[in-house]
Write a protein that holds these residues in place. Structure first.
Motif, PDB file in Angstrom:
ATOM      1  N   LEU A  29       8.085  -3.180   5.984  1.00 42.83           N
ATOM      2  CA  LEU A  29       9.187  -3.990   6.478  1.00 42.83           C
ATOM      3  C   LEU A  29       9.397  -3.785   7.973  1.00 42.83           C
ATOM      4  CD1 LEU A  29      11.206  -6.019   5.357  1.00 42.83           C
ATOM      5  CD2 LEU A  29      12.828  -4.150   5.044  1.00 42.83           C
ATOM      6  N   THR A  30       9.232  -2.556   8.436  1.00 41.25           N
ATOM      7  CA  THR A  30       9.387  -2.272   9.861  1.00 41.25           C
ATOM      8  C   THR A  30       8.369  -3.045  10.682  1.00 41.25           C
ATOM      9  OG1 THR A  30      10.268  -0.060   9.423  1.00 41.25           O
ATOM     10  CG2 THR A  30       9.347  -0.464  11.613  1.00 41.25           C
ATOM     11  N   ARG A  31       7.110  -3.028  10.244  1.00 38.69           N
ATOM     12  CA  ARG A  31       6.067  -3.754  10.979  1.00 38.69           C
ATOM     13  C   ARG A  31       6.338  -5.262  10.974  1.00 38.69           C
ATOM     14  NH1 ARG A  31       3.143   0.145   8.177  1.00 38.69           N
ATOM     15  NH2 ARG A  31       2.593  -1.315   6.504  1.00 38.69           N
ATOM     16  N   THR A  32       6.831  -5.762   9.855  1.00 41.62           N
ATOM     17  CA  THR A  32       7.070  -7.194   9.740  1.00 41.62           C
ATOM     18  C   THR A  32       8.240  -7.655  10.591  1.00 41.62           C
ATOM     19  OG1 THR A  32       6.209  -7.154   7.473  1.00 41.62           O
ATOM     20  CG2 THR A  32       7.529  -9.062   8.105  1.00 41.62           C
ATOM     21  N   LEU A  33       9.308  -6.871  10.617  1.00 47.86           N
ATOM     22  CA  LEU A  33      10.540  -7.296  11.289  1.00 47.86           C
ATOM     23  C   LEU A  33      10.645  -6.839  12.735  1.00 47.86           C
ATOM     24  CD1 LEU A  33      13.235  -6.679   8.504  1.00 47.86           C
ATOM     25  CD2 LEU A  33      11.782  -8.686   8.878  1.00 47.86           C
ATOM     26  N   PRO A  91       0.822  -1.216   0.000  1.00 46.85           N
ATOM     27  CA  PRO A  91       0.000   0.000   0.000  1.00 46.85           C
ATOM     28  C   PRO A  91       0.854   1.264   0.000  1.00 46.85           C
ATOM     29  CG  PRO A  91      -0.860  -1.592   1.570  1.00 46.85           C
ATOM     30  CD  PRO A  91       0.464  -2.125   1.103  1.00 46.85           C
ATOM     31  N   ASP A  92       0.547   2.150  -0.938  1.00 45.17           N
ATOM     32  CA  ASP A  92       1.208   3.456  -1.057  1.00 45.17           C
ATOM     33  C   ASP A  92       2.723   3.329  -1.221  1.00 45.17           C
ATOM     34  OD1 ASP A  92      -1.274   4.791  -0.641  1.00 45.17           O
ATOM     35  OD2 ASP A  92      -1.042   4.513   1.522  1.00 45.17           O
ATOM     36  N   ARG A  93       3.180   2.152  -1.659  1.00 43.87           N
ATOM     37  CA  ARG A  93       4.616   1.904  -1.844  1.00 43.87           C
ATOM     38  C   ARG A  93       5.424   2.229  -0.584  1.00 43.87           C
ATOM     39  NH1 ARG A  93       6.797   0.991  -6.613  1.00 43.87           N
ATOM     40  NH2 ARG A  93       8.699   2.163  -6.116  1.00 43.87           N
ATOM     41  N   ASP A  94       4.798   2.021   0.568  1.00 42.60           N
ATOM     42  CA  ASP A  94       5.467   2.279   1.844  1.00 42.60           C
ATOM     43  C   ASP A  94       6.268   1.038   2.242  1.00 42.60           C
ATOM     44  OD1 ASP A  94       6.313   3.212   4.280  1.00 42.60           O
ATOM     45  OD2 ASP A  94       4.366   2.966   5.279  1.00 42.60           O
ATOM     46  N   PHE A  95       7.346   0.796   1.506  1.00 45.36           N
ATOM     47  CA  PHE A  95       8.159  -0.393   1.750  1.00 45.36           C
ATOM     48  C   PHE A  95       8.788  -0.375   3.138  1.00 45.36           C
ATOM     49  CE2 PHE A  95       8.360   0.310  -2.905  1.00 45.36           C
ATOM     50  CZ  PHE A  95       7.717  -0.844  -3.314  1.00 45.36           C
ATOM     51  N   ALA A  96       9.282   0.797   3.542  1.00 45.25           N
ATOM     52  CA  ALA A  96       9.928   0.900   4.852  1.00 45.25           C
ATOM     53  C   ALA A  96       8.938   0.594   5.969  1.00 45.25           C
ATOM     54  CB  ALA A  96      10.531   2.291   5.031  1.00 45.25           C
ATOM     55  N   PRO A  98      15.428   4.488   8.716  1.00 40.39           N
ATOM     56  CA  PRO A  98      14.946   4.782  10.063  1.00 40.39           C
ATOM     57  C   PRO A  98      14.085   3.639  10.609  1.00 40.39           C
ATOM     58  CG  PRO A  98      14.700   6.693   8.644  1.00 40.39           C
ATOM     59  CD  PRO A  98      15.116   5.562   7.757  1.00 40.39           C
ATOM     60  N   SER A  99      14.309   3.308  11.863  1.00 34.77           N
ATOM     61  CA  SER A  99      13.612   2.249  12.599  1.00 34.77           C
ATOM     62  C   SER A  99      14.026   0.845  12.173  1.00 34.77           C
ATOM     63  CB  SER A  99      12.084   2.381  12.502  1.00 34.77           C
ATOM     64  OG  SER A  99      11.620   1.996  11.214  1.00 34.77           O
ATOM     65  N   LEU A 100      14.801   0.727  11.091  1.00 29.33           N
ATOM     66  CA  LEU A 100      15.267  -0.578  10.649  1.00 29.33           C
ATOM     67  C   LEU A 100      16.769  -0.743  10.797  1.00 29.33           C
ATOM     68  CD1 LEU A 100      13.245  -1.221   7.358  1.00 29.33           C
ATOM     69  CD2 LEU A 100      13.134  -2.571   9.452  1.00 29.33           C
ATOM     70  N   GLY A 101      17.474   0.350  10.729  1.00 32.74           N
ATOM     71  CA  GLY A 101      18.923   0.281  10.692  1.00 32.74           C
ATOM     72  C   GLY A 101      19.416   0.104   9.273  1.00 32.74           C
ATOM     73  N   VAL A 107      20.659  -7.273   7.886  1.00 37.49           N
ATOM     74  CA  VAL A 107      19.456  -7.495   7.080  1.00 37.49           C
ATOM     75  C   VAL A 107      19.855  -7.423   5.611  1.00 37.49           C
ATOM     76  CG1 VAL A 107      17.127  -6.691   6.523  1.00 37.49           C
ATOM     77  CG2 VAL A 107      17.994  -6.469   8.872  1.00 37.49           C
ATOM     78  N   LEU A 108      19.621  -8.505   4.865  1.00 36.93           N
ATOM     79  CA  LEU A 108      19.926  -8.548   3.431  1.00 36.93           C
ATOM     80  C   LEU A 108      18.642  -8.773   2.656  1.00 36.93           C
ATOM     81  CD1 LEU A 108      22.838  -9.204   4.656  1.00 36.93           C
ATOM     82  CD2 LEU A 108      23.280 -10.277   2.427  1.00 36.93           C
TER      83      LEU A 108
END
Length: 306
Positions: A49-53, A41-46, A102-105, A65-66
């Motif tokens: 991914l943040t919610r998933t990880l 949704p909305d191309r919000d990849f970050a 941000p939030s993922l490193g 993270v690779l």
């Protein structure tokens, strides 16, 4: 229980898979989703991914993270440059594109490969290179012919541990278009796999090599004369397309030692049947090779101890 070494992301056009990977490559936990790069949704990849990880990163801060696959394409999140052939694991390790999110490193994106970008038939791949090196490292081999079936199939040659050439065949997409939008699709009924009809399509392709545009219509004409049922027409068409693809590749790519098939079980099994029908030895690799490839690349890049 094994401790995690890294997080591997396999993010394609139509699917997403994240794995919490142990030091020997086994998946301690995994997350799968239909949110491929075109469905976020909305191309919000970050954000996705943040919610998933988040649970993994909170429990295991600092893990590398690779990410590999179409997420690194022009239609994805972070476009990475294509690497030229021949391509080995060291080249992939040196060409990692690292971004602080941000939030993922720091996330490390694995690049794809390009064949003859200035030639008459340029070709590209993204994601398959990681699966190939996952296979090479887990099986201790350095040479071979590989087939990765999907929407766009890839046939790859590996020599001395490096990808030296490959070709893309749009067989899967062509099948989907014919089934959904063509006159042939109107006569097709969904049902169980019809192996005899599939082999009949393979035999027609073998008898009439290079005549696909003509033999395609037999999918309809055979049904008109009650020589092919609507329940069989789907697999007959599949056999025609897969047979033509395999025959063309065998003409240009001698493979006396056979081919290793890397892919989802149902489609991989169709290609195993096709190669067997054409007297080409083949084996189907076990799944999970992307995370093994990511782990090997992380070690080559010194993100992890060897």
């Amino acid at each position: 229980m094994s401790s995690p070494a890294m997080i591997g992301i396999d993010w394609g056009t139509s699917s997403f898979r994240a794995s919490l990977v142990a030091h020997h490559g086994e998946a301690l936990e995994s997350r799968e989703s239909p949110h491929g790069i075109l469905a976020v949704p909305d191309r919000d990849f970050a954000g996705f991914l943040t919610r998933t990880l988040a649970p993994w990163l909170e429990a295991h801060p600092g893990l590398p993270v690779l990410a590999s696959g179409m997420i690194t394409s022009r239609n994805g999140w972070i476009e990475t440059p294509y690497q030229p052939l021949p391509l080995g694991i060291d080249e992939l390790a040196r060409s990692l594109v690292s971004k602080e999110i941000p939030s993922l490193g720091r996330v490390h994106f694995i690049t794809g490969a390009a064949l003859s970008p200035e030639g008459e038939r340029p070709d590209v791949l993204r994601g398959e290179e990681t699966e190939i090196f996952g296979y090479l490292t887990t099986h201790g081999v350095r040479d071979g012919t590989f087939l990765l079936p999907g929407t766009h199939n890839k046939w790859l040659t590996v020599e001395s541990g490096r990808i030296t050439r490959f070709v893309t065949c749009m067989t899967g997409e062509l099948f989907a278009l014919l089934r959904q939008y063509s006159l042939l699709g109107r006569i097709m009924a969904e049902g169980e796999f019809a192996p005899e009809a599939f082999r009949r399509g393979l035999e027609t392709a073998r008898r009439y090599p290079g005549e696909l545009l003509a033999t395609l219509f037999t999918t309809r004409s055979l049904t008109l004369f009650d020589r092919l049922s609507e329940d069989e027409s789907r697999d007959y068409l599949s056999g025609l397309l897969i047979g033509e693809e395999c025959l063309a590749q065998l003409r240009h790519r001698p493979t006396p030692d056979g081919v290793t098939i890397i892919g989802q079980h149902e489609l991989a099994e169709r290609y195993r049947l096709a190669t067997e029908f054409l007297a080409l030895p083949s084996t189907i690799a076990t799944p999970g090779l992307s995370r093994h490839g990511q782990l090997a690349i992380a070690r080559a890049a010194e993100l992890l101890p060897c």
